[in-house]
Design a protein around this motif. Structure first.
Motif, PDB file in Angstrom:
ATOM      1  N   GLY A 232      -7.937  -1.198  16.587  1.00  0.00           N
ATOM      2  CA  GLY A 232      -8.788  -2.357  16.781  1.00  0.00           C
ATOM      3  C   GLY A 232      -9.690  -2.310  17.988  1.00  0.00           C
ATOM      4  O   GLY A 232     -10.352  -3.303  18.300  1.00  0.00           O
ATOM      5  N   GLN A 233      -9.738  -1.168  18.681  1.00  0.00           N
ATOM      6  CA  GLN A 233     -10.563  -1.047  19.875  1.00  0.00           C
ATOM      7  C   GLN A 233     -11.482   0.172  19.778  1.00  0.00           C
ATOM      8  O   GLN A 233     -11.147   1.143  19.101  1.00  0.00           O
ATOM      9  N   VAL A 234     -12.617   0.100  20.468  1.00  0.00           N
ATOM     10  CA  VAL A 234     -13.493   1.264  20.612  1.00  0.00           C
ATOM     11  C   VAL A 234     -12.990   2.062  21.807  1.00  0.00           C
ATOM     12  O   VAL A 234     -12.863   1.544  22.908  1.00  0.00           O
ATOM     13  N   ILE A 235     -12.670   3.351  21.573  1.00  0.00           N
ATOM     14  CA  ILE A 235     -12.116   4.162  22.653  1.00  0.00           C
ATOM     15  C   ILE A 235     -13.080   5.254  23.134  1.00  0.00           C
ATOM     16  O   ILE A 235     -12.880   5.820  24.207  1.00  0.00           O
ATOM     17  N   GLU A 236     -14.124   5.530  22.340  1.00  0.00           N
ATOM     18  CA  GLU A 236     -15.120   6.501  22.786  1.00  0.00           C
ATOM     19  C   GLU A 236     -16.416   6.298  22.015  1.00  0.00           C
ATOM     20  O   GLU A 236     -16.403   5.981  20.817  1.00  0.00           O
ATOM     21  N   THR A 237     -17.532   6.474  22.706  1.00  0.00           N
ATOM     22  CA  THR A 237     -18.850   6.418  22.068  1.00  0.00           C
ATOM     23  C   THR A 237     -19.722   7.519  22.647  1.00  0.00           C
ATOM     24  O   THR A 237     -19.471   8.038  23.732  1.00  0.00           O
ATOM     25  N   GLY A 238     -20.757   7.875  21.912  1.00  0.00           N
ATOM     26  CA  GLY A 238     -21.700   8.887  22.380  1.00  0.00           C
ATOM     27  C   GLY A 238     -22.529   9.408  21.228  1.00  0.00           C
ATOM     28  O   GLY A 238     -22.372   8.973  20.081  1.00  0.00           O
ATOM     29  N   THR A 239     -23.431  10.339  21.531  1.00  0.00           N
ATOM     30  CA  THR A 239     -24.170  10.995  20.461  1.00  0.00           C
ATOM     31  C   THR A 239     -23.224  11.930  19.714  1.00  0.00           C
ATOM     32  O   THR A 239     -22.141  12.272  20.203  1.00  0.00           O
ATOM     33  N   VAL A 240     -23.628  12.344  18.510  1.00  0.00           N
ATOM     34  CA  VAL A 240     -22.806  13.266  17.720  1.00  0.00           C
ATOM     35  C   VAL A 240     -22.540  14.542  18.508  1.00  0.00           C
ATOM     36  O   VAL A 240     -21.409  15.043  18.541  1.00  0.00           O
ATOM     37  N   GLU A 241     -23.577  15.080  19.151  1.00  0.00           N
ATOM     38  CA  GLU A 241     -23.408  16.327  19.909  1.00  0.00           C
ATOM     39  C   GLU A 241     -22.410  16.151  21.049  1.00  0.00           C
ATOM     40  O   GLU A 241     -21.543  17.005  21.269  1.00  0.00           O
ATOM     41  N   GLU A 242     -22.502  15.040  21.769  1.00  0.00           N
ATOM     42  CA  GLU A 242     -21.604  14.807  22.903  1.00  0.00           C
ATOM     43  C   GLU A 242     -20.155  14.676  22.461  1.00  0.00           C
ATOM     44  O   GLU A 242     -19.253  15.310  23.025  1.00  0.00           O
ATOM     45  N   VAL A 243     -19.915  13.854  21.453  1.00  0.00           N
ATOM     46  CA  VAL A 243     -18.536  13.578  21.026  1.00  0.00           C
ATOM     47  C   VAL A 243     -17.905  14.790  20.352  1.00  0.00           C
ATOM     48  O   VAL A 243     -16.723  15.078  20.555  1.00  0.00           O
ATOM     49  N   PHE A 244     -18.696  15.537  19.569  1.00  0.00           N
ATOM     50  CA  PHE A 244     -18.135  16.688  18.865  1.00  0.00           C
ATOM     51  C   PHE A 244     -17.940  17.891  19.784  1.00  0.00           C
ATOM     52  O   PHE A 244     -16.971  18.632  19.635  1.00  0.00           O
ATOM     53  N   GLU A 245     -18.859  18.088  20.710  1.00  0.00           N
ATOM     54  CA  GLU A 245     -18.776  19.269  21.573  1.00  0.00           C
ATOM     55  C   GLU A 245     -17.870  19.044  22.783  1.00  0.00           C
ATOM     56  O   GLU A 245     -17.173  19.969  23.219  1.00  0.00           O
ATOM     57  N   THR A 246     -17.880  17.832  23.318  1.00  0.00           N
ATOM     58  CA  THR A 246     -17.049  17.547  24.511  1.00  0.00           C
ATOM     59  C   THR A 246     -16.324  16.215  24.350  1.00  0.00           C
ATOM     60  O   THR A 246     -16.621  15.252  25.074  1.00  0.00           O
ATOM     61  N   PRO A 247     -15.383  16.102  23.393  1.00  0.00           N
ATOM     62  CA  PRO A 247     -14.624  14.843  23.259  1.00  0.00           C
ATOM     63  C   PRO A 247     -13.853  14.541  24.538  1.00  0.00           C
ATOM     64  O   PRO A 247     -13.260  15.439  25.135  1.00  0.00           O
ATOM     65  N   GLN A 248     -13.856  13.284  24.951  1.00  0.00           N
ATOM     66  CA  GLN A 248     -13.267  12.908  26.236  1.00  0.00           C
ATOM     67  C   GLN A 248     -11.956  12.137  26.101  1.00  0.00           C
ATOM     68  O   GLN A 248     -11.169  12.099  27.037  1.00  0.00           O
ATOM     69  N   HIS A 249     -11.717  11.501  24.991  1.00  0.00           N
ATOM     70  CA  HIS A 249     -10.473  10.745  24.804  1.00  0.00           C
ATOM     71  C   HIS A 249      -9.455  11.612  24.060  1.00  0.00           C
ATOM     72  O   HIS A 249      -9.821  12.346  23.130  1.00  0.00           O
ATOM     73  N   PRO A 250      -8.177  11.576  24.444  1.00  0.00           N
ATOM     74  CA  PRO A 250      -7.156  12.394  23.764  1.00  0.00           C
ATOM     75  C   PRO A 250      -7.099  12.154  22.255  1.00  0.00           C
ATOM     76  O   PRO A 250      -6.835  13.085  21.490  1.00  0.00           O
ATOM     77  N   TYR A 251      -7.361  10.913  21.804  1.00  0.00           N
ATOM     78  CA  TYR A 251      -7.364  10.643  20.366  1.00  0.00           C
ATOM     79  C   TYR A 251      -8.523  11.358  19.675  1.00  0.00           C
ATOM     80  O   TYR A 251      -8.348  11.962  18.612  1.00  0.00           O
TER      81      TYR A 251
END
Length: 329
Positions: A232-251
């Motif tokens: 029920g919460q947003v835990i990470e946001t970013g562009t596709v390139e940012e989230v796919f190449e350098t995910p920051q949240h353990p989930y």
């Protein structure tokens, strides 16, 4: 770049005989004009509830909008009356539902279901509306649209029904299109055609899209920005390139490890995320991913982390990125 939609601190609960289900808990994200934003996460994380909240489609009761704003072109949708929402739904905001067979009326011809919105929101005759319905069926790639416009949903294949749903949602040229898992249960060939169709229509009309999906491959191929939801919460946001190449949240990292990649050894096993999501009738006070996180600390148990800026367009909600945690490394 201006945003067509901004969701701010949205809190939605369902009141049941068993107690209060806190389905959406302080969700924040925005949709830039002309862009595609993906909302991803496990089943039950609040993706569809958030989407239906934008359309005000949740029955009240049992649903309750407890807090927050949903700003569409600057106006708060949650403050609108049902009459106002009827003018917005289908006209300014369109939605493709998850299962076209249950979303389409089986007793009404497909053409009539397309013209319903056109006649409601546009000043046209029935003949003109029918002509527009045929053009829409042709636009979404349905063969023999002059014949198909007079057929019933059961006479369409699964892919054609989904295309008909897209035609209905685009009938009044909405500014925002919400697609709730539009390719579920379709084979990969039809899936690719549907996604290409949505992208082509966006390029032609400039429509903004919210795509709700489990398929990270679809996100990588078609989206500009990603919103990762959990419990029920947003835990990470970013562009596709940012989230796919350098995910920051353990989930988010766990999601990436559980998906097959072309650049990995075929013999390397996929790594699932161990455990189950928390019970949203009694969610933890701390980080919702605490029980499943290999990096969990004591502070994670009792305190929910704030969103930390990661650079670029990327933000993540994790204590590992807190300035004090970085200082202790």
């Amino acid at each position: 770049m201006s945003n067509i939609l901004e969701v701010k601190d949205l809190v939605v609960s369902f009141h049941t005989f068993g107690g209060e289900v806190q389905a959406v808990r302080g969700v924040n994200f925005s949709v830039p004009k002309g862009k595609t934003v993906a909302i991803v996460g496990e089943s039950g994380c609040g993706k569809s509830v958030t989407a239906k909240s934008i359309m005000q489609l949740l029955p009240k009761p049992p649903a309750e909008y407890k807090q927050g704003e949903i700003l569409f072109n600057g106006d708060n949708i949650l403050a609108k009356s049902e009459r106002d929402m009827q003018r917005i739904r289908g006209n300014e905001i369109g939605m493709i539902f998850q299962d076209p067979m249950t979303s389409l009326n089986p007793t009404t011809k497909v053409g009539a279901q397309i013209t319903e919105g056109i006649l409601k929101h546009k000043d046209v005759s029935r003949k003109e509306a029918r002509s527009q319905a045929i053009e829409l069926l042709n636009l979404v790639g349905i063969p023999q649209p002059e014949k198909r416009v007079d057929q019933y949903p059961h006479e369409f294949s699964g892919g054609m029904r989904q295309r008909a749903m897209i035609a209905i949602s685009l009938a009044c040229e909405p500014d925002l299109l919400i697609a709730d898992e539009p390719t579920t249960a379709l084979d990969v060939t039809i899936q690719a055609q549907i996604l290409k169709l949505m992208k082509d229509l966006q390029n032609k009309t400039g429509t903004s899209i919210i795509l709700i999906t489990h398929d990270l491959g679809v996100v990588a191929e078609t989206c500009d920005h990603v919103v990762v939801m959990y419990a029920g919460q947003v835990i990470e946001t970013g562009t596709v390139e940012e989230v796919f190449e350098t995910p920051q949240h353990p989930y988010t990292k766990g999601l990436m490890k559980s998906v097959p990649r072309l650049d990995q050894d075929k013999k390397q096993p996929l790594i699932p995320i161990i455990g189950s999501p928390p019970d949203l009738m009694d969610p933890t006070e701390g980080c919702p991913f605490f029980a499943r996180c290999e990096y969990a600390m004591e502070v994670c148990r009792d305190h929910n982390p704030s969103f930390e800026y990661m650079g670029g367009n990327q933000h993540a909600s994790c204590w590992l990125h807190h300035p004090l945690a970085k200082a202790s490394e």
